[in-house]
Scaffold this motif. Sequence first.
Motif, PDB file in Angstrom:
ATOM      1  N   ARG A 169      33.826  27.381  33.490  1.00 37.19           N
ATOM      2  CA  ARG A 169      34.704  27.104  34.644  1.00 37.19           C
ATOM      3  C   ARG A 169      35.262  28.378  35.270  1.00 37.19           C
ATOM      4  NH1 ARG A 169      39.245  23.122  33.454  1.00 37.19           N
ATOM      5  NH2 ARG A 169      39.392  23.236  35.702  1.00 37.19           N
ATOM      6  N   THR A 170      35.458  29.414  34.479  1.00 38.52           N
ATOM      7  CA  THR A 170      36.080  30.645  34.987  1.00 38.52           C
ATOM      8  C   THR A 170      35.128  31.840  34.952  1.00 38.52           C
ATOM      9  OG1 THR A 170      36.985  31.075  32.776  1.00 38.52           O
ATOM     10  CG2 THR A 170      38.422  29.946  34.353  1.00 38.52           C
ATOM     11  N   ARG A 171      33.896  31.605  34.561  1.00 33.43           N
ATOM     12  CA  ARG A 171      32.946  32.714  34.371  1.00 33.43           C
ATOM     13  C   ARG A 171      32.676  33.483  35.655  1.00 33.43           C
ATOM     14  NH1 ARG A 171      28.950  30.476  31.021  1.00 33.43           N
ATOM     15  NH2 ARG A 171      30.505  30.878  29.438  1.00 33.43           N
ATOM     16  N   ARG A 172      32.517  32.795  36.763  1.00 37.94           N
ATOM     17  CA  ARG A 172      32.229  33.492  38.031  1.00 37.94           C
ATOM     18  C   ARG A 172      33.385  34.412  38.407  1.00 37.94           C
ATOM     19  NH1 ARG A 172      29.656  30.376  42.803  1.00 37.94           N
ATOM     20  NH2 ARG A 172      27.822  31.092  41.718  1.00 37.94           N
ATOM     21  N   LEU A 173      34.595  33.921  38.312  1.00 38.89           N
ATOM     22  CA  LEU A 173      35.766  34.749  38.621  1.00 38.89           C
ATOM     23  C   LEU A 173      35.867  35.914  37.628  1.00 38.89           C
ATOM     24  CD1 LEU A 173      38.282  35.174  40.343  1.00 38.89           C
ATOM     25  CD2 LEU A 173      39.504  33.654  38.792  1.00 38.89           C
ATOM     26  N   GLY A 174      35.602  35.642  36.367  1.00 40.33           N
ATOM     27  CA  GLY A 174      35.625  36.697  35.360  1.00 40.33           C
ATOM     28  C   GLY A 174      34.583  37.764  35.632  1.00 40.33           C
ATOM     29  N   THR A 175      33.405  37.345  36.064  1.00 46.78           N
ATOM     30  CA  THR A 175      32.335  38.292  36.378  1.00 46.78           C
ATOM     31  C   THR A 175      32.724  39.165  37.568  1.00 46.78           C
ATOM     32  OG1 THR A 175      30.679  36.777  35.498  1.00 46.78           O
ATOM     33  CG2 THR A 175      29.900  38.492  36.996  1.00 46.78           C
ATOM     34  N   LEU A 176      33.278  38.560  38.600  1.00 44.38           N
ATOM     35  CA  LEU A 176      33.731  39.331  39.765  1.00 44.38           C
ATOM     36  C   LEU A 176      34.853  40.297  39.370  1.00 44.38           C
ATOM     37  CD1 LEU A 176      33.769  36.524  42.485  1.00 44.38           C
ATOM     38  CD2 LEU A 176      32.174  38.443  42.306  1.00 44.38           C
ATOM     39  N   GLY A 177      35.776  39.812  38.563  1.00 41.25           N
ATOM     40  CA  GLY A 177      36.867  40.663  38.098  1.00 41.25           C
ATOM     41  C   GLY A 177      36.362  41.819  37.255  1.00 41.25           C
ATOM     42  N   LEU A 178      35.382  41.557  36.405  1.00 42.59           N
ATOM     43  CA  LEU A 178      34.824  42.607  35.559  1.00 42.59           C
ATOM     44  C   LEU A 178      34.125  43.663  36.405  1.00 42.59           C
ATOM     45  CD1 LEU A 178      34.332  43.697  32.733  1.00 42.59           C
ATOM     46  CD2 LEU A 178      32.327  42.206  32.589  1.00 42.59           C
ATOM     47  N   ALA A 179      33.411  43.238  37.425  1.00 41.02           N
ATOM     48  CA  ALA A 179      32.742  44.191  38.318  1.00 41.02           C
ATOM     49  C   ALA A 179      33.774  45.059  39.040  1.00 41.02           C
ATOM     50  CB  ALA A 179      31.864  43.450  39.324  1.00 41.02           C
ATOM     51  N   ALA A 180      34.832  44.435  39.537  1.00 42.58           N
ATOM     52  CA  ALA A 180      35.881  45.195  40.226  1.00 42.58           C
ATOM     53  C   ALA A 180      36.596  46.143  39.266  1.00 42.58           C
ATOM     54  CB  ALA A 180      36.882  44.230  40.864  1.00 42.58           C
ATOM     55  N   TYR A 181      36.877  45.680  38.069  1.00 43.26           N
ATOM     56  CA  TYR A 181      37.542  46.499  37.059  1.00 43.26           C
ATOM     57  C   TYR A 181      36.656  47.688  36.667  1.00 43.26           C
ATOM     58  CZ  TYR A 181      39.725  47.648  32.542  1.00 43.26           C
ATOM     59  OH  TYR A 181      40.320  48.288  31.488  1.00 43.26           O
ATOM     60  N   GLY A 182      35.374  47.444  36.478  1.00 42.64           N
ATOM     61  CA  GLY A 182      34.448  48.529  36.149  1.00 42.64           C
ATOM     62  C   GLY A 182      34.378  49.571  37.255  1.00 42.64           C
ATOM     63  N   ALA A 183      34.333  49.119  38.503  1.00 41.31           N
ATOM     64  CA  ALA A 183      34.304  50.051  39.633  1.00 41.31           C
ATOM     65  C   ALA A 183      35.588  50.854  39.708  1.00 41.31           C
ATOM     66  CB  ALA A 183      34.074  49.283  40.936  1.00 41.31           C
ATOM     67  N   TRP A 184      36.718  50.195  39.476  1.00 41.01           N
ATOM     68  CA  TRP A 184      38.012  50.888  39.509  1.00 41.01           C
ATOM     69  C   TRP A 184      38.101  51.926  38.394  1.00 41.01           C
ATOM     70  CZ3 TRP A 184      42.132  50.579  35.940  1.00 41.01           C
ATOM     71  CH2 TRP A 184      43.294  51.233  36.347  1.00 41.01           C
ATOM     72  N   LEU A 185      37.671  51.555  37.178  1.00 40.64           N
ATOM     73  CA  LEU A 185      37.688  52.519  36.076  1.00 40.64           C
ATOM     74  C   LEU A 185      36.785  53.713  36.377  1.00 40.64           C
ATOM     75  CD1 LEU A 185      37.606  50.412  32.782  1.00 40.64           C
ATOM     76  CD2 LEU A 185      39.473  51.824  33.638  1.00 40.64           C
ATOM     77  N   ALA A 186      35.610  53.451  36.942  1.00 44.63           N
ATOM     78  CA  ALA A 186      34.693  54.537  37.291  1.00 44.63           C
ATOM     79  C   ALA A 186      35.321  55.463  38.330  1.00 44.63           C
ATOM     80  CB  ALA A 186      33.371  53.971  37.802  1.00 44.63           C
ATOM     81  N   SER A 187      35.997  54.885  39.312  1.00 40.52           N
ATOM     82  CA  SER A 187      36.633  55.731  40.335  1.00 40.52           C
ATOM     83  C   SER A 187      37.762  56.564  39.741  1.00 40.52           C
ATOM     84  CB  SER A 187      37.138  54.882  41.505  1.00 40.52           C
ATOM     85  OG  SER A 187      38.300  54.157  41.143  1.00 40.52           O
ATOM     86  N   ARG A 188      38.492  56.006  38.800  1.00 38.74           N
ATOM     87  CA  ARG A 188      39.542  56.771  38.104  1.00 38.74           C
ATOM     88  C   ARG A 188      38.939  57.917  37.304  1.00 38.74           C
ATOM     89  NH1 ARG A 188      45.295  55.614  38.080  1.00 38.74           N
ATOM     90  NH2 ARG A 188      45.138  57.212  36.494  1.00 38.74           N
ATOM     91  N   ALA A 189      37.859  57.606  36.600  1.00 34.63           N
ATOM     92  CA  ALA A 189      37.206  58.630  35.768  1.00 34.63           C
ATOM     93  C   ALA A 189      36.673  59.769  36.638  1.00 34.63           C
ATOM     94  CB  ALA A 189      36.081  58.005  34.958  1.00 34.63           C
ATOM     95  N   LEU A 190      36.043  59.429  37.750  1.00 35.85           N
ATOM     96  CA  LEU A 190      35.525  60.466  38.633  1.00 35.85           C
ATOM     97  C   LEU A 190      36.644  61.263  39.298  1.00 35.85           C
ATOM     98  CD1 LEU A 190      32.583  58.494  40.297  1.00 35.85           C
ATOM     99  CD2 LEU A 190      32.421  60.368  38.652  1.00 35.85           C
ATOM    100  N   GLY A 191      37.732  60.590  39.609  1.00 40.36           N
ATOM    101  CA  GLY A 191      38.848  61.255  40.268  1.00 40.36           C
ATOM    102  C   GLY A 191      39.626  62.176  39.346  1.00 40.36           C
ATOM    103  N   ASN A 192      39.516  61.978  38.047  1.00 41.19           N
ATOM    104  CA  ASN A 192      40.269  62.797  37.091  1.00 41.19           C
ATOM    105  C   ASN A 192      39.376  63.740  36.293  1.00 41.19           C
ATOM    106  OD1 ASN A 192      42.972  61.916  37.504  1.00 41.19           O
ATOM    107  ND2 ASN A 192      42.366  59.952  36.646  1.00 41.19           N
ATOM    108  N   ARG A 193      38.219  64.092  36.834  1.00 40.03           N
ATOM    109  CA  ARG A 193      37.336  65.021  36.126  1.00 40.03           C
ATOM    110  C   ARG A 193      37.847  66.418  36.221  1.00 40.03           C
ATOM    111  NH1 ARG A 193      31.181  64.583  37.364  1.00 40.03           N
ATOM    112  NH2 ARG A 193      31.688  64.196  39.491  1.00 40.03           N
TER     113      ARG A 193
END
Length: 94
Positions: free
Chosen positions: A70-94
Amino acid sequence: MSGSKNSPNTKGSKNRLLGLALAGTGAAHFAVPAAFEPLSAKVFPQDTRQWIYRNGATELALGLALTSPRTRRLGTLGLAAYGAWLASRALGNR
């Protein structure tokens, strides 16, 4: 046909296991936050411990969302957004 590699039950089980693993990792942020400090300090140099808890809560919530059809689609979208945000943080703090 229920034993085939791509059957709905197999895919659902894999998604559930992925969700439980992510939720477990999120819970571990609270149980042993020091284990996450070396990596987290690089990405979140200020207020590192608070970010460990925030990320733990996020991973716990997203992981639990992935466990239910029931919540998998929302979880998948959230995980993709969270992964992108973490990647942007990691690149921004190199």
